[in-house]
Design a protein around this motif. Structure first.
Motif, PDB file in Angstrom:
ATOM      1  N   VAL A 129       0.866  -1.177   0.000  1.00 48.93           N
ATOM      2  CA  VAL A 129       0.000   0.000   0.000  1.00 48.93           C
ATOM      3  C   VAL A 129       0.909   1.236   0.000  1.00 48.93           C
ATOM      4  N   ASP A 130       0.812   1.995  -1.048  1.00 47.36           N
ATOM      5  CA  ASP A 130       1.649   3.187  -1.257  1.00 47.36           C
ATOM      6  C   ASP A 130       0.796   4.377  -0.822  1.00 47.36           C
ATOM      7  N   TYR A 131       1.168   5.022   0.270  1.00 47.09           N
ATOM      8  CA  TYR A 131       0.316   6.106   0.769  1.00 47.09           C
ATOM      9  C   TYR A 131       1.135   7.115   1.553  1.00 47.09           C
ATOM     10  N   GLY A 132       0.481   8.204   1.898  1.00 49.04           N
ATOM     11  CA  GLY A 132       1.196   9.249   2.638  1.00 49.04           C
ATOM     12  C   GLY A 132       1.837  10.236   1.667  1.00 49.04           C
ATOM     13  N   GLY A 133       2.746   9.708   0.845  1.00 48.82           N
ATOM     14  CA  GLY A 133       3.340  10.516  -0.217  1.00 48.82           C
ATOM     15  C   GLY A 133       4.082  11.759   0.226  1.00 48.82           C
ATOM     16  N   PRO A 134       4.843  11.699   1.351  1.00 47.42           N
ATOM     17  CA  PRO A 134       5.554  12.903   1.800  1.00 47.42           C
ATOM     18  C   PRO A 134       6.747  13.208   0.887  1.00 47.42           C
ATOM     19  N   ASN A 135       7.182  14.447   0.935  1.00 46.75           N
ATOM     20  CA  ASN A 135       8.315  14.864   0.099  1.00 46.75           C
ATOM     21  C   ASN A 135       9.396  15.508   0.952  1.00 46.75           C
ATOM     22  N   VAL A 136      10.637  15.358   0.528  1.00 43.80           N
ATOM     23  CA  VAL A 136      11.752  16.041   1.190  1.00 43.80           C
ATOM     24  C   VAL A 136      11.515  17.549   1.155  1.00 43.80           C
ATOM     25  N   ALA A 186       5.843   4.579   2.311  1.00 42.36           N
ATOM     26  CA  ALA A 186       5.646   6.034   2.229  1.00 42.36           C
ATOM     27  C   ALA A 186       5.980   6.590   0.836  1.00 42.36           C
ATOM     28  N   HIS A 187       6.693   5.820   0.032  1.00 42.06           N
ATOM     29  CA  HIS A 187       7.164   6.299  -1.279  1.00 42.06           C
ATOM     30  C   HIS A 187       7.615   7.768  -1.173  1.00 42.06           C
ATOM     31  N   PHE A 188       8.649   7.920  -0.426  1.00 37.94           N
ATOM     32  CA  PHE A 188       9.192   9.231  -0.066  1.00 37.94           C
ATOM     33  C   PHE A 188       9.660   9.993  -1.324  1.00 37.94           C
ATOM     34  N   MET A 197      11.967  11.108 -14.656  1.00 32.51           N
ATOM     35  CA  MET A 197      10.843  11.890 -14.172  1.00 32.51           C
ATOM     36  C   MET A 197      10.040  11.125 -13.115  1.00 32.51           C
ATOM     37  N   TYR A 198       9.015  11.821 -12.576  1.00 34.69           N
ATOM     38  CA  TYR A 198       8.130  11.246 -11.542  1.00 34.69           C
ATOM     39  C   TYR A 198       7.558   9.892 -11.992  1.00 34.69           C
ATOM     40  N   GLY A 199       7.082   9.852 -13.241  1.00 36.32           N
ATOM     41  CA  GLY A 199       6.506   8.606 -13.758  1.00 36.32           C
ATOM     42  C   GLY A 199       7.557   7.513 -13.940  1.00 36.32           C
ATOM     43  N   THR A 242      10.241   7.003 -12.125  1.00 35.97           N
ATOM     44  CA  THR A 242      10.529   6.358 -10.833  1.00 35.97           C
ATOM     45  C   THR A 242       9.353   5.479 -10.415  1.00 35.97           C
ATOM     46  N   ASP A 243       8.143   5.885 -10.759  1.00 35.75           N
ATOM     47  CA  ASP A 243       6.997   5.055 -10.378  1.00 35.75           C
ATOM     48  C   ASP A 243       7.004   3.713 -11.123  1.00 35.75           C
ATOM     49  N   VAL A 244       7.362   3.736 -12.405  1.00 36.72           N
ATOM     50  CA  VAL A 244       7.425   2.454 -13.142  1.00 36.72           C
ATOM     51  C   VAL A 244       8.556   1.593 -12.559  1.00 36.72           C
ATOM     52  N   LEU A 270      -1.451  -0.974  -4.236  1.00 37.52           N
ATOM     53  CA  LEU A 270      -2.535  -0.007  -4.094  1.00 37.52           C
ATOM     54  C   LEU A 270      -1.922   1.368  -3.847  1.00 37.52           C
ATOM     55  N   TYR A 271      -2.372   2.347  -4.604  1.00 41.18           N
ATOM     56  CA  TYR A 271      -1.827   3.700  -4.491  1.00 41.18           C
ATOM     57  C   TYR A 271      -2.904   4.619  -3.944  1.00 41.18           C
ATOM     58  N   VAL A 272      -2.731   5.038  -2.700  1.00 38.29           N
ATOM     59  CA  VAL A 272      -3.715   5.930  -2.091  1.00 38.29           C
ATOM     60  C   VAL A 272      -3.224   7.360  -2.312  1.00 38.29           C
ATOM     61  N   VAL A 273      -3.665   7.952  -3.379  1.00 38.04           N
ATOM     62  CA  VAL A 273      -3.155   9.258  -3.805  1.00 38.04           C
ATOM     63  C   VAL A 273      -4.329  10.087  -4.353  1.00 38.04           C
ATOM     64  N   ASP A 274      -4.237  11.394  -4.139  1.00 37.15           N
ATOM     65  CA  ASP A 274      -5.207  12.365  -4.657  1.00 37.15           C
ATOM     66  C   ASP A 274      -5.723  11.989  -6.054  1.00 37.15           C
ATOM     67  N   ARG A 304      -6.589  13.721  -8.332  1.00 40.93           N
ATOM     68  CA  ARG A 304      -6.077  14.582  -9.408  1.00 40.93           C
ATOM     69  C   ARG A 304      -4.832  14.004 -10.074  1.00 40.93           C
ATOM     70  N   GLN A 305      -4.271  12.947  -9.479  1.00 43.61           N
ATOM     71  CA  GLN A 305      -3.127  12.284 -10.132  1.00 43.61           C
ATOM     72  C   GLN A 305      -3.581  11.072 -10.958  1.00 43.61           C
ATOM     73  N   ALA A 306      -4.867  11.016 -11.280  1.00 47.36           N
ATOM     74  CA  ALA A 306      -5.406   9.848 -12.001  1.00 47.36           C
ATOM     75  C   ALA A 306      -4.676   9.617 -13.325  1.00 47.36           C
ATOM     76  N   HIS A 323      -1.673  10.494 -14.234  1.00 45.45           N
ATOM     77  CA  HIS A 323      -0.313  10.026 -13.958  1.00 45.45           C
ATOM     78  C   HIS A 323      -0.320   8.507 -13.746  1.00 45.45           C
ATOM     79  N   PHE A 324      -1.210   8.043 -12.889  1.00 44.63           N
ATOM     80  CA  PHE A 324      -1.211   6.603 -12.597  1.00 44.63           C
ATOM     81  C   PHE A 324      -1.674   5.789 -13.798  1.00 44.63           C
ATOM     82  N   GLU A 325      -2.596   6.329 -14.564  1.00 39.20           N
ATOM     83  CA  GLU A 325      -3.022   5.623 -15.772  1.00 39.20           C
ATOM     84  C   GLU A 325      -1.819   5.456 -16.713  1.00 39.20           C
TER      85      GLU A 325
HETATM   86  N1  ARG Z   1       5.036  12.649  -3.354  1.00 41.17           N
HETATM   87  C1  ARG Z   1       3.883  12.706  -4.204  1.00 41.17           C
HETATM   88  C2  ARG Z   1       3.163  14.038  -4.057  1.00 41.17           C
HETATM   89  O1  ARG Z   1       3.319  14.724  -3.074  1.00 41.17           O
HETATM   90  C3  ARG Z   1       2.912  11.614  -3.942  1.00 41.17           C
HETATM   91  C4  ARG Z   1       3.458  10.226  -4.142  1.00 41.17           C
HETATM   92  C5  ARG Z   1       2.384   9.248  -4.403  1.00 41.17           C
HETATM   93  N2  ARG Z   1       2.869   7.937  -4.702  1.00 41.17           N
HETATM   94  C6  ARG Z   1       3.398   7.550  -5.852  1.00 41.17           C
HETATM   95  N3  ARG Z   1       3.812   6.322  -5.996  1.00 41.17           N
HETATM   96  N4  ARG Z   1       3.517   8.378  -6.869  1.00 41.17           N
HETATM   97  O2  ARG Z   1       2.387  14.392  -4.935  1.00 41.17           O
END
Ligand code: ARG
Length: 586
Positions: free
Chosen positions: A118-125, A158-160, A322-324, A326-328, A344-348, A350-352, A354-356
């Motif tokens: 479960v990928d969630y939280g999504g915090p950033n440095v 956390a997928h930091f 890019m962001y995508g 690293t996700d792949v 499972l990606y619990v993310v806003d 609005r990133q639909a 991106h995940f698609e």
């Molecule tokens: N760090 C990203 C953000 O703040 C969310 C990461 C979500 N997870 C992922 N695998 N892209 O928007």
């Protein structure tokens, strides 16, 4: 061990089948008219339509077969052919005793357990968490707990967000302040083990640098180059990066900890980086990654798309991942390290897109199977104006500040209600914290995750209505009742249901498995929240109607005590799955 609804459904299905009709018509649901019946079956109407027969005739034949079922007090036809069931007290008592004996209070585990990330939280440095991260944390934590409770092997990650352009921006911004020596030098080091930056530095530097990069092309170019140099492994930048990473992580863990959100993995986007070069080669070899205006992209649009989906950007024209990308690569990593069958990606929401893009790329490349990747999108938490929540000054509210705000409100609410005031200050603080967290979490989780909702701290923290504090209050009431019983030496015994309020409470408890399986299948914790609320309400009605400690000591008091214990057990499981902790008293 099946619940009453399922057991009755099986009996009804058999009755339909014995009448030469499809067993599927035997579906049983909770009654729309609890005053008249416990459960109902509407299958005779559909069966009549299919067989071009009279629904009441069919219902009569089915009822005739069910009449002798000892579990039923009555089975009757209503209106055009609905079948109404009322359970015998003995059947409800038996079910209640089964729930009482079951440590899982009637909830089951899945037959086939899976390995799930479960990928969630999504915090950033460097970016403090704000209210946008609140929903990701709350919903993700609950999904993680639910999947684990159902028996899957689960990792919360956390997928930091510790890679990419933002890191280049920080490096350059720090250098421009004349700081960060000797990390800025090109050599091999060694570099100081002490961080040259604090979390306050990072929180100040990042927004300023991000804003500057939008206007100042020279600055932006330098940040891009720094990003590339970091990704290419320049030792000073890597050492500086590690400090920023660690400093941020410590601050983030504090906020997450306050919300009782805990990750099994703190993998960062950077951890997927070593996989990228081979992956890019592989994507090229498979003919998926193709040049496009100097960049490298994967075209993922399909003929039948309603909207044109842009290609996934694999490498920018400077050659940065890019962001995508690293996700792949992270999908590959999770296949390798966790052998994950489901991600499972619990993310806003609005990133639909991106995940698609990411999911399609992974499936095209054979890195994942169709259905093994799911974006659990969620709506926004809005202000009274219906737009994503902002502070009064119009800025984004930091998560830590939001939690403190909720705590402050919880303290006031407790004082208002005269609760917890005679307790030691440290305990009062702990209660206020739990009330605050329950308010934030329950108000979020009681909505279907896809829906947006309005932030209303006044309503969320009320001890009345459909709120977290109301649930805590009911749970604490039960705890104190049971403590009192213990003090009086009152023991629990076999449950024998007689009163309407007892029947209602048992029927509510019986629906636990339905709620959990629905939450699990739809990947939506609101079904658990709804159930927890119903349990609290049923208990409250029961408690008003049925004395417990003052009841007959021979059989009624032991029976009611056991029922109360069972209620608490189930309520605590439900709250635990929502990530809500309950104080001992308040
Ligand atoms: N760090 C990203 C953000 O703040 C969310 C990461 C979500 N997870 C992922 N695998 N892209 O928007």
């Amino acid at each position: 061990m099946s619940d009453l609804k399922t057991a009755l459904g099986e009996a009804a299905a058999a009755a339909f089948a014995a009448e030469g009709l499809s067993a599927e018509f035997g579906r049983v649901t909770a009654s729309d008219r609890p005053d008249l019946a416990d459960f109902q079956c509407n299958g005779a109407l559909a069966a009549a339509k299919a067989a071009k027969a009279n629904p009441r005739d069919i219902a009569t034949r089915v009822v005739e077969r069910l009449k002798t079922d000892p579990r039923l007090a009555s089975v009757e036809i209503a209106g055009p052919g609905f079948i109404n069931f009322k359970l015998a007290d003995a059947a409800l008592s038996e079910r209640a005793n089964t729930l009482a004996d079951d440590p899982r209070a009637g909830s089951e585990t899945v037959a086939a357990q899976r390995r799930v990330v479960v990928d969630y939280g999504g915090p950033n440095v460097a970016k403090p968490m704000h209210v946008g991260h609140l929903r990701a944390s709350i919903i993700g934590e609950s999904i993680k707990r639910l999947f684990r409770y159902r028996g899957d092997q689960v990792w919360g990650d956390a997928h930091f967000g510790d890679w990419g352009f933002q890191m280049g921006l920080l490096i350059v911004a720090l250098g421009d302040e004349g700081r960060g020596e000797p990390f800025m030098a090109e050599g091999e080091g060694p570099f100081p083990s002490e961080s040259p930056v604090s979390i306050e530095d990072l929180e100040r530097l990042y927004p300023a640098a991000a804003a500057r990069a939008k206007e100042d092309t020279e600055f932006r170019d330098r940040a891009r180059k720094a990003t590339m140099a970091l990704q290419a492994g320049r030792p000073g930048y890597r050492a500086l990066w590690k400090h920023m990473h660690d400093v941020s992580m410590a601050a983030l863990k504090r906020d997450f900890g306050a919300l009782d959100v805990h990750f099994d993995l703190w993998n960062g986007e950077s951890d997927a980086d070593p996989l990228i070069p081979d992956m890019v080669e592989d994507l090229k070899r498979k003919g998926l990654a193709v040049p496009d205006q100097g960049a490298l992209v994967v075209h993922v649009a399909r003929e039948d798309d309603k909207r044109k989906l842009p290609p996934l950007l694999v490498l920018s024209s400077e050659g940065s991942a890019m962001y995508g990308t690293t996700d792949v690569a992270t999908i590959l990593q999770r296949r390798r390290e966790q052998d994950a069958q489901l991600m499972l990606y619990v993310v806003d929401a609005r990133q639909a897109d991106h995940f698609e893009q990411v999911f399609r790329t992974a499936c095209l490349a054979g890195y994942a199977e169709e259905g093994s990747l799911d974006h659990l999108g969620f709506g926004t938490m809005n202000g009274a104006d219906g737009k994503p929540f902002k502070t009064r000054a119009g800025g984004v509210l930091k998560l830590g500040d939001l939690i403190e705000m909720a705590r402050e409100k919880a303290r006031a609410r407790l004082h208002e209600a005269g609760l917890g005031e005679d307790l030691p200050p440290a305990e009062f603080e702990d209660i206020a914290h739990k009330v605050a967290v329950s308010a934030l979490k329950f108000s979020d989780l009681s909505n279907y995750r896809g829906t947006s909702y309005v932030f209303d701290l006044d309503r969320f923290t009320s001890f009345e209505g459909k709120t977290g504090p109301y649930l805590l209050y009911q749970a604490v009431r039960i705890k104190s009742l049971l403590r009192k019983a213990e003090g009086e030496g009152a023991a629990a015994g076999a449950i024998a249901v007689t009163e309407p309020a007892e029947r209602d409470l048992v029927l509510t408890l019986d629906a636990f498995e339905t709620a959990l399986s629905e939450a699990y299948d739809k990947r939506a914790p609101n079904f658990i929240a709804e159930h927890a609320y119903r349990v609290a309400q049923s208990f409250s009605k029961f408690y008003a109607a049925c004395p417990v400690l003052a009841a007959g000591h021979e059989t009624t008091r032991p029976s009611r005590l056991r029922l109360v214990e069972t209620t608490l057990k189930q309520l605590l499981i439900a709250l635990e799955l929502l990530g809500i902790g309950v104080p001992e008293r308040m």
